[in-house]
Scaffold this motif. Structure first.
Motif, PDB file in Angstrom:
ATOM      1  N   GLN A  64      17.680  32.370  38.230  1.00 16.69           N
ATOM      2  CA  GLN A  64      18.925  30.860  38.451  1.00 16.69           C
ATOM      3  C   GLN A  64      20.196  31.703  37.008  1.00 16.69           C
ATOM      4  O   GLN A  64      21.152  31.595  37.457  1.00 16.69           O
ATOM      5  N   ILE A  65      18.890  32.016  35.620  1.00 19.79           N
ATOM      6  CA  ILE A  65      19.993  32.790  34.829  1.00 19.79           C
ATOM      7  C   ILE A  65      20.942  33.427  35.451  1.00 19.79           C
ATOM      8  O   ILE A  65      22.131  34.031  34.889  1.00 19.79           O
ATOM      9  N   ASN A  66      20.493  34.711  35.967  1.00 16.82           N
ATOM     10  CA  ASN A  66      21.193  35.644  36.706  1.00 16.82           C
ATOM     11  C   ASN A  66      22.243  35.310  37.473  1.00 16.82           C
ATOM     12  O   ASN A  66      23.995  36.099  37.468  1.00 16.82           O
ATOM     13  N   ALA A  67      21.970  34.667  38.343  1.00 13.70           N
ATOM     14  CA  ALA A  67      22.421  34.015  39.283  1.00 13.70           C
ATOM     15  C   ALA A  67      24.024  32.752  38.329  1.00 13.70           C
ATOM     16  O   ALA A  67      25.333  32.974  38.802  1.00 13.70           O
ATOM     17  N   GLU A  68      23.709  32.506  37.203  1.00 10.86           N
ATOM     18  CA  GLU A  68      25.081  32.014  36.360  1.00 10.86           C
ATOM     19  C   GLU A  68      25.473  32.619  35.958  1.00 10.86           C
ATOM     20  O   GLU A  68      26.575  33.112  36.219  1.00 10.86           O
ATOM     21  N   PHE A  69      25.125  33.657  35.491  1.00 14.12           N
ATOM     22  CA  PHE A  69      26.015  35.097  35.513  1.00 14.12           C
ATOM     23  C   PHE A  69      26.948  36.199  36.153  1.00 14.12           C
ATOM     24  O   PHE A  69      27.965  36.138  35.810  1.00 14.12           O
ATOM     25  N   TYR A  70      26.696  35.849  37.791  1.00 21.46           N
ATOM     26  CA  TYR A  70      26.739  36.807  38.688  1.00 21.46           C
ATOM     27  C   TYR A  70      28.399  35.577  39.699  1.00 21.46           C
ATOM     28  O   TYR A  70      29.515  35.740  38.927  1.00 21.46           O
ATOM     29  N   SER A  71      27.405  34.111  39.183  1.00 25.97           N
ATOM     30  CA  SER A  71      29.487  33.146  39.325  1.00 25.97           C
ATOM     31  C   SER A  71      30.391  33.678  38.267  1.00 25.97           C
ATOM     32  O   SER A  71      31.292  33.240  38.154  1.00 25.97           O
ATOM     33  N   GLU A  72      30.098  33.489  36.832  1.00 21.66           N
ATOM     34  CA  GLU A  72      30.835  33.975  35.831  1.00 21.66           C
ATOM     35  C   GLU A  72      31.280  35.480  36.230  1.00 21.66           C
ATOM     36  O   GLU A  72      32.564  35.244  35.538  1.00 21.66           O
ATOM     37  N   TYR A  73      30.691  36.380  36.360  1.00 25.82           N
ATOM     38  CA  TYR A  73      31.673  37.086  37.063  1.00 25.82           C
ATOM     39  C   TYR A  73      32.526  36.908  37.791  1.00 25.82           C
ATOM     40  O   TYR A  73      33.841  37.847  37.663  1.00 25.82           O
ATOM     41  N   LEU A  74      32.199  36.373  39.040  1.00 24.59           N
ATOM     42  CA  LEU A  74      32.773  36.128  40.117  1.00 24.59           C
ATOM     43  C   LEU A  74      34.041  35.731  39.819  1.00 24.59           C
ATOM     44  O   LEU A  74      35.454  35.696  40.555  1.00 24.59           O
ATOM     45  N   TYR A  75      33.814  34.406  39.124  1.00 21.07           N
ATOM     46  CA  TYR A  75      34.985  34.018  38.764  1.00 21.07           C
ATOM     47  C   TYR A  75      35.996  34.311  36.997  1.00 21.07           C
ATOM     48  O   TYR A  75      37.072  34.545  37.356  1.00 21.07           O
ATOM     49  N   LEU A  76      35.772  35.923  37.062  1.00 20.75           N
ATOM     50  CA  LEU A  76      36.455  36.242  36.283  1.00 20.75           C
ATOM     51  C   LEU A  76      37.263  37.705  36.988  1.00 20.75           C
ATOM     52  O   LEU A  76      38.754  37.363  36.521  1.00 20.75           O
ATOM     53  N   ALA A  77      36.340  38.017  38.140  1.00 24.10           N
ATOM     54  CA  ALA A  77      37.456  38.750  39.237  1.00 24.10           C
ATOM     55  C   ALA A  77      38.595  37.566  39.776  1.00 24.10           C
ATOM     56  O   ALA A  77      39.234  38.013  39.914  1.00 24.10           O
ATOM     57  N   MET A  78      38.004  36.279  40.074  1.00 27.62           N
ATOM     58  CA  MET A  78      38.941  35.706  40.453  1.00 27.62           C
ATOM     59  C   MET A  78      40.098  35.411  39.080  1.00 27.62           C
ATOM     60  O   MET A  78      41.528  35.453  40.185  1.00 27.62           O
ATOM     61  N   LYS A  79      39.715  35.173  38.258  1.00 28.26           N
ATOM     62  CA  LYS A  79      40.955  34.919  37.126  1.00 28.26           C
ATOM     63  C   LYS A  79      41.695  35.900  37.271  1.00 28.26           C
ATOM     64  O   LYS A  79      42.952  36.031  37.217  1.00 28.26           O
ATOM     65  N   SER A  80      41.183  37.571  37.560  1.00 30.00           N
ATOM     66  CA  SER A  80      41.530  38.707  37.153  1.00 30.00           C
ATOM     67  C   SER A  80      43.075  38.657  38.363  1.00 30.00           C
ATOM     68  O   SER A  80      44.225  39.105  38.259  1.00 30.00           O
ATOM     69  N   HIS A  81      42.416  38.064  39.793  1.00 25.48           N
ATOM     70  CA  HIS A  81      43.202  37.784  40.592  1.00 25.48           C
ATOM     71  C   HIS A  81      44.442  37.077  40.129  1.00 25.48           C
ATOM     72  O   HIS A  81      45.373  38.470  40.660  1.00 25.48           O
ATOM     73  N   PHE A  82      44.013  35.654  39.871  1.00 24.04           N
ATOM     74  CA  PHE A  82      45.244  35.152  39.344  1.00 24.04           C
ATOM     75  C   PHE A  82      46.203  35.859  38.751  1.00 24.04           C
ATOM     76  O   PHE A  82      47.612  35.849  38.671  1.00 24.04           O
ATOM     77  N   GLU A  83      45.756  36.305  37.756  1.00 25.89           N
ATOM     78  CA  GLU A  83      47.031  37.180  36.667  1.00 25.89           C
ATOM     79  C   GLU A  83      47.608  38.256  37.330  1.00 25.89           C
ATOM     80  O   GLU A  83      48.743  38.809  36.925  1.00 25.89           O
ATOM     81  N   GLU A  84      47.001  38.658  37.953  1.00 27.64           N
ATOM     82  CA  GLU A  84      47.531  39.767  38.791  1.00 27.64           C
ATOM     83  C   GLU A  84      49.334  39.165  39.662  1.00 27.64           C
ATOM     84  O   GLU A  84      49.837  40.314  39.278  1.00 27.64           O
ATOM     85  N   LEU A  85      48.812  38.065  40.094  1.00 28.02           N
ATOM     86  CA  LEU A  85      49.911  37.155  41.041  1.00 28.02           C
ATOM     87  C   LEU A  85      50.562  36.478  39.659  1.00 28.02           C
ATOM     88  O   LEU A  85      51.611  35.691  40.319  1.00 28.02           O
ATOM     89  N   HIS A  86      50.563  36.533  38.731  1.00 28.41           N
ATOM     90  CA  HIS A  86      51.676  35.469  37.510  1.00 28.41           C
ATOM     91  C   HIS A  86      51.150  34.334  37.817  1.00 28.41           C
ATOM     92  O   HIS A  86      51.822  33.188  37.470  1.00 28.41           O
ATOM     93  N   LEU A  87      49.962  34.199  38.591  1.00 28.48           N
ATOM     94  CA  LEU A  87      49.379  32.478  38.521  1.00 28.48           C
ATOM     95  C   LEU A  87      49.078  32.337  36.860  1.00 28.48           C
ATOM     96  O   LEU A  87      47.139  32.240  37.213  1.00 28.48           O
TER      97      LEU A  87
END
Length: 169
Positions: free
Chosen positions: A13-36
């Motif tokens: 579960q610790i691995n799953a939580e850190f995967y979630s962190e990583y997934l949301y970091l990728a999504m954050k980057s996507h929206f930064e690229e869109l300037h949202l």
């Protein structure tokens, strides 16, 4: 006593939580690229929350005398690039996390580990809140449709979200 089964389940579960962190970091980057930047901020808060969730479990394993076994974190993939598709992926992911937490509870019940059950109660409540928040945002995005002005208004609203460190357990 912290059983080997509990230790293994918490490490997964610790691995799953850190995967979630990583997934949301990728999504954050996507929206930064869109300037949202409001959407990027929303995901930035999610990144912090997921990190806190993982560390809460990490600390708990140590507190119980268990051993941490960190595994590789899978590379996150976005299933789409439009806002609705991304939030549909977020909801799907949060539902998966809920099922994983429920599986961890199942192990705690099978091991008769009342301390773990008590600890995990916070995570169960957190997942109900996480899913509800994402459902609300997804419903709003679907109502907005192609209205760019409404999307920018929502972006401004999401920019106000701040991280509040959770009190876990």
């Amino acid at each position: 006593m912290f059983s080997k089964k509990m230790e293994e389940a918490f490490n997964a579960q610790i691995n799953a939580e850190f995967y979630s962190e990583y997934l949301y970091l990728a999504m954050k980057s996507h929206f930064e690229e869109l300037h949202l930047n409001g959407f990027a901020n929303w995901f930035g808060v999610q990144v912090q929350e997921e990190h806190a969730h993982g560390m809460g479990m990490y600390d708990y394993v140590h507190e119980r005398g268990g051993k941490i076994n960190l595994a590789a974190i899978e590379k996150p993939e976005l299933k789409g690039d439009d806002t609705v598709a991304i939030f549909e992926q977020v909801l799907e992911h949060e539902q998966l996390v809920t099922s994983k937490i429920n599986g961890l509870v199942d192990v705690a019940e099978a091991e008769h580990d009342r301390a773990a059950l008590s600890f995990l109660d916070w995570y169960i409540k957190e997942q109900v809140e996480e899913e509800a928040n994402v459902r609300q945002l997804l419903a709003t995005l679907k109502l907005i449709g192609e209205d760019k002005k409404a999307l920018l208004m929502l972006d401004r609203e999401l920019a106000a979200r701040t991280f509040v460190a959770p009190v876990i357990g």
